[in-house]
Design an enzyme around this catalytic site. Sequence first.
Site, PDB file in Angstrom:
ATOM      1  N   LYS A   8       0.814  -0.716   0.022  1.00 32.23           N
ATOM      2  CA  LYS A   8       0.381  -0.026   0.473  1.00 32.23           C
ATOM      3  C   LYS A   8       0.584   1.565  -0.509  1.00 32.23           C
ATOM      4  O   LYS A   8       2.169   1.250   0.805  1.00 32.23           O
ATOM      5  CB  LYS A   8      -0.886   0.134   0.831  1.00 32.23           C
ATOM      6  CG  LYS A   8      -0.654   0.304   3.033  1.00 32.23           C
ATOM      7  CD  LYS A   8       0.080   1.625   3.233  1.00 32.23           C
ATOM      8  CE  LYS A   8       0.738   1.156   4.498  1.00 32.23           C
ATOM      9  NZ  LYS A   8       1.399   2.720   4.868  1.00 32.23           N
ATOM     10  N   ASP A 136      -1.822  -1.145  10.952  1.00 31.48           N
ATOM     11  CA  ASP A 136      -2.137  -1.603   9.593  1.00 31.48           C
ATOM     12  C   ASP A 136      -2.379  -3.009   8.833  1.00 31.48           C
ATOM     13  O   ASP A 136      -3.252  -2.559   8.234  1.00 31.48           O
ATOM     14  CB  ASP A 136      -0.530  -1.155   8.596  1.00 31.48           C
ATOM     15  CG  ASP A 136       0.185  -0.176   9.135  1.00 31.48           C
ATOM     16  OD1 ASP A 136      -1.029   1.001   9.714  1.00 31.48           O
ATOM     17  OD2 ASP A 136       1.453   0.383   8.503  1.00 31.48           O
TER      18      ASP A 136
END
Length: 274
Positions: A8, A136
């Site tokens: 990401k 995360d």
Amino acid sequence: MLTFPNAKINIGLYITGKRNDGYHNLETVFYPVPFRDALELIDAADSASSLSLSGLAVAGDRESNLVWRAYNLLQTAFPKLVKPLQIRLHKIIPMGAGMGGGSADAAFMLNMLNEYFRLGLDDDTLESYALQLGSDCPFFIRNRPAFAAGRGELLEPLALDLSGYNIQLVCPLLHVSTALAFSGVKPAPAPFDLRRIDTLSPEEWKAHIRNDFEDTVMAQYPVLRDIKEQLYQQGAVYASMSGSGSSLYGIFSQGSKATIHSTVPFTTFCSRPD
């Protein structure tokens, strides 16, 4: 079973406050990019599970590896259902690059175990397990663009689509200390509400959106500032460091990318290769 955990990028990153638990509150946008590791599960030949690693080096021992911890988490929760496995992880996403590679591996592992052993866990439950592994990790359960707050675990889906652009990642072989990144940041309210990012075009982001870590990290590693400038000089409509670095990215129109020159070895990847 074989899957490919993706990285990401952070679009904007504001440190908004210090928490009582020692962490910081932040606001950012997580956006998935097709830069992937490979993760495979097969039945164990005997009663013992194993984890084998290939590709880029992974720091730490097996017990600290997020994939192994994800397996142990669900094996402890469902001991009669989760059986011994041979787990193979091939690392392509660099560690400590601000792209969430380890978090992705852990979350994909949870999803794989859920499917492989037919555990029947919904996404909300999988996210709660993922949060036990890292801030995360929950993002990668649904793996779609999201505004993130808190430590990064409070997620709101965003209608953000960059498929019409080319995202170029540049990953210098530098390890940026998270402590260093935080050392120069003074928490403050976000100057732009990233939940409204879709009201701006990427061409407008440069004037409104920043990463709070960049000033401190780039002062310590000027090569990162130089790479960012090269991305802009060669046509990026927006360029930024991802997370606390050391990776950077540039967003280009389709068919465009930068040719990067650096005194530090690096790898580069484009989401829409020519």
